[in-house]
Motif scaffolding. Structure first.
Motif, short mmCIF file in Angstrom:
data_model
loop_
_atom_site.label_atom_id
_atom_site.label_comp_id
_atom_site.label_asym_id
_atom_site.label_seq_id
_atom_site.Cartn_x
_atom_site.Cartn_y
_atom_site.Cartn_z
N SER A 72 0.84 -1.29 -0.01
CA SER A 72 0.01 -0.01 0.02
C SER A 72 1.09 1.23 -0.12
O SER A 72 0.66 2.17 -0.70
CB SER A 72 -0.86 0.01 1.12
N GLN A 73 2.01 1.20 0.94
CA GLN A 73 2.74 2.24 0.79
C GLN A 73 3.62 2.69 -0.51
O GLN A 73 3.61 3.60 -0.94
CB GLN A 73 3.92 2.10 1.82
N THR A 85 2.33 1.83 -3.45
CA THR A 85 1.53 2.12 -4.44
C THR A 85 1.29 3.64 -4.10
O THR A 85 1.25 4.39 -5.13
CB THR A 85 0.17 1.49 -4.16
N ARG A 86 1.00 4.12 -2.91
CA ARG A 86 0.75 5.53 -2.66
C ARG A 86 2.04 6.30 -3.00
O ARG A 86 1.90 7.46 -3.50
CB ARG A 86 0.36 5.57 -1.21
N MET A 98 2.31 7.30 -6.66
CA MET A 98 1.24 8.14 -7.42
C MET A 98 1.53 9.28 -7.97
O MET A 98 2.22 10.00 -7.37
CB MET A 98 0.13 8.21 -6.13
N ARG A 130 -3.69 11.23 -7.20
CA ARG A 130 -3.79 11.76 -5.64
C ARG A 130 -5.34 12.29 -5.66
O ARG A 130 -6.37 12.01 -4.86
CB ARG A 130 -2.95 12.62 -5.10
N LEU A 171 -8.02 9.78 -5.93
CA LEU A 171 -8.44 9.19 -4.57
C LEU A 171 -9.13 10.05 -3.71
O LEU A 171 -10.10 9.56 -3.23
CB LEU A 171 -7.08 8.88 -4.28
#
Length: 141
Positions: free
Chosen positions: A100-101, A103-104, A107, A112, A115
């Motif tokens: 998850s980290q 992927t973020r 971004m 963003r 999201l």
């Protein structure tokens, strides 16, 4: 009789994640305990060479392979495939959080924005449903 609170012990066969040093980001298995703050780790399936590492560079997981003390690469690889190490690692919370980290971190600005819009829409939907339930509850009184 007390309940054991801690269950991630430093033991042979314990799978760990390297979070510091040259091998950062790799998954390995403890194959030997050197002293109270150093262990020998190896990860033949993940590219982690057999080496001694300080414990504070590692994060222990709940996964434990059944291997012998000082297991060789061949038996370690066999144990990892037989006990489905990669599959169990993908199910851990640590792996999910790291993915998850990642992927973020990758971004773009537009990602963003998308999201933020999606989160706003979700919140709006939840609040609408909550208000509806609240109205129904007040009508019953």
């Amino acid at each position: 009789e007390g309940i054991m609170v801690y269950n991630r012990f430093v033991e042979i066969g314990r799978v760990c994640y390297v979070r510091y040093g040259k091998e950062e980001g790799k998954v390995g298995v403890i194959i030997e305990v050197v002293d109270h703050n150093k262990v020998q780790v190896a990860g033949p399936t993940t590219g982690l060479k057999r080496q001694i590492m300080p414990l504070n560079w590692l994060t222990l997981t709940n996964i434990k392979l059944t291997i012998g003390r000082g297991a060789r690469s061949k038996s370690l690889t066999k144990a990892a495939t037989d006990q489905k190490l990669e599959e169990s690692w993908q199910k851990t919370g640590l792996c999910k959080r790291l993915n998850s980290q990642k992927t973020r971190r990758n971004m773009t600005d537009f990602d963003r924005f998308k999201l933020k819009v999606a989160q706003r829409k979700k919140t709006e939907t939840v609040n609408k449903a909550f208000r509806q339930l609240k109205r129904e509850a007040n009508k019953k009184k």
